[in-house]
Design an enzyme around this catalytic site. Sequence first.
Site, mmCIF file in Angstrom:
data_model
loop_
_atom_site.group_PDB
_atom_site.id
_atom_site.type_symbol
_atom_site.label_atom_id
_atom_site.label_comp_id
_atom_site.label_asym_id
_atom_site.label_seq_id
_atom_site.Cartn_x
_atom_site.Cartn_y
_atom_site.Cartn_z
ATOM 1 N N CYS A 281 1.864 -1.013 6.069
ATOM 2 C CA CYS A 281 2.981 -1.399 6.936
ATOM 3 C C CYS A 281 2.867 -0.826 8.347
ATOM 4 C CB CYS A 281 4.306 -1.067 6.256
ATOM 5 S SG CYS A 281 4.606 -2.198 4.874
ATOM 6 N N ASP A 282 3.892 -1.059 9.134
ATOM 7 C CA ASP A 282 3.838 -1.108 10.593
ATOM 8 C C ASP A 282 3.031 -0.027 11.289
ATOM 9 O OD1 ASP A 282 5.939 -2.754 9.571
ATOM 10 O OD2 ASP A 282 6.731 -2.912 11.580
ATOM 11 N N LYS A 283 3.402 1.241 11.174
ATOM 12 C CA LYS A 283 2.747 2.298 11.927
ATOM 13 C C LYS A 283 1.577 2.883 11.160
ATOM 14 C CE LYS A 283 6.010 1.097 14.343
ATOM 15 N NZ LYS A 283 6.600 0.367 13.245
ATOM 16 N N SER B 141 10.965 -5.636 16.553
ATOM 17 C CA SER B 141 10.274 -5.914 15.305
ATOM 18 C C SER B 141 9.442 -7.167 15.494
ATOM 19 C CB SER B 141 11.301 -6.131 14.192
ATOM 20 O OG SER B 141 10.697 -6.751 13.070
ATOM 21 N N GLU C 209 13.064 -0.203 17.318
ATOM 22 C CA GLU C 209 12.990 -1.660 17.277
ATOM 23 C C GLU C 209 14.396 -2.247 17.383
ATOM 24 O OE1 GLU C 209 8.983 -2.474 14.623
ATOM 25 O OE2 GLU C 209 10.941 -2.804 13.713
ATOM 26 N N CYS D 219 6.147 -7.615 4.671
ATOM 27 C CA CYS D 219 7.025 -8.780 4.783
ATOM 28 C C CYS D 219 6.261 -10.009 5.264
ATOM 29 C CB CYS D 219 8.206 -8.464 5.699
ATOM 30 S SG CYS D 219 9.238 -7.142 5.025
ATOM 31 N N ASP E 269 10.084 0.005 8.068
ATOM 32 C CA ASP E 269 10.874 -0.323 9.247
ATOM 33 C C ASP E 269 12.145 -1.086 8.889
ATOM 34 O OD1 ASP E 269 8.881 0.849 10.700
ATOM 35 O OD2 ASP E 269 8.798 -0.729 12.209
#
Length: 557
Positions: free
Chosen positions: A119-121, A468, A442, A191, A78
């Site tokens: 990570c995110d998704k 985000s 985002e 992160c 992202d």
Amino acid sequence: MRSDSVKTGTQQAPHRSLFNALGYTEEERKRPLIGIVSSYNEIVPGHMNLDKITEAVKLGVAMAGGTPVMFPAIAVCDGIAMGHIGMKYSLVTRDLIADSTECMAVAHGFDGLVMIPNCDKNVPGLLMAAARLNIPTVFVSGGPMLAGRVNGEKKSLSAMFEAVGSVAAGTMTMDHLCEMEEKVCPTCGSCSGMYTANSMNCLTEAIGMGLRGNGTIPAVYSERIRLAKHAGMKIMELIEKDIKPRDILTKEAFENALTVDMALGCSTNTMLHLPAIAHEAGVDIDMDIANEISARTPNLCHLAPAGPTYMEDLNEAGGVYAVMNELSKKNLLHMDLITATGKTVGENISGCINKNPEVIRPVENPYSQTGGIAVLKGNLAPDSGVVKRSAVVPEMMVHEGPARVFDCEEDAIAAIKGGKIVAGDVVVIRYEGPKGGPGMREMLNPTSAIAGMGLGSSVALITDGRFSGASRGASIGHVSPEAAVGGPIALVQDGDIIRVDIPANKLDMLVSEEELAKRKAAWTPREPKVTTGYLARYEKLVTSGNKGAILDVNQLQ
């Protein structure tokens, strides 16, 4: 075994010949086949170490008597996708990940799965797949990045985005920006703040699909390798006990996840992902439940961007289980639920003490008596809007100001950096929702620009897009219905007074019903921004943010 369909019997002789071609022995074929879903790639910092995690998982599976078989899943970074067309392709990968994992698992008859996201998704996409497939599954992630250090202070990626705004405002030199650029992201891993990736990884523990430490053990710690080996061993126990995802992902488990979410102060994106995962598990989650849970759940953690602590600090303080143990003191969790550890929630968290009350506040002394996320409603958001309450400064909890309206993220950023947004304004960014984007980008760049320009305590931002986990301030996203389907956010005009009341869970524009009806009558749908490729198909199928932006074929009717 499920895998008998691809390896046992006369009819499967051709299948066995293909296993021979792969180099598998008869002894390996007789064991349970375990799909190792590895999200390793060389573009996402949180995934660059997953090759090592994968090898450790495979070893654990083999030690426990299974045959590990790796196959891949995609992942988007992202941070790298932020602020350009690439961000349209972030959320949409969640469904590609779920769909492709379903295809691979069913086509090859696996007896169990070990999911390796980070990570995110990637995390919610694989949780969706686990719920859909309902074969024994355990999660082990790649782990968080260590915080960077600049002039003796810990920093994370959100500081980097805000630094760009500070340079635009003339309050930071390019030399300092370059120094931060070199030091803010010092290791591999997701992160280092409580952003979306770490939020979802922590919730794998809370909901019962990951082992202890999965959300918090830093990526560079050898303890993470040991955890991966244990995950590989654990899947064999889950197969033996026939513990499947839908045994774990009950309505009560989602309530536990939301409760821990509120205590940790997780990313607002969890309000998209948990409903989507619940949908796959056959569990109905009404967004209103979030406020009910928030009302009784104290916020115990202020990790970056809400505060000065980081994932490594949460890990040292006892991690997610320590937070859950604090919550259990007020009977806020369902304790008798089975989990992927093979034990109940209560058994998992027993004796998991809080080792640092500065990182995890004791339940008697929380940051606030209510949770870290709030769902807002009103004539601007009839279905819902979402804000990370724990990252909003006190003076912005209630705010009233004139709307500054933009029909895309880029126009808003230009206005913010051009000094056209002033204290008191309410920035409205619309046509960035699941359909309008398409892809629900985002908005870290505009929120960071607002903070970097020194306006974080005086300007609100409202969007039908999303944020985000690194965003902070009065940033209200997921406004539903979105502008692309004629939601009230499409009717806002420059100068309209907007009132935000987070404690009351309200979001309104102070415009008469008669005037809004007149504007609605004059509104016409816009042509889709994208007409070819995956995004065009996604736009046709996707539902609104309050429903988790799930894909629904009924959208075609």
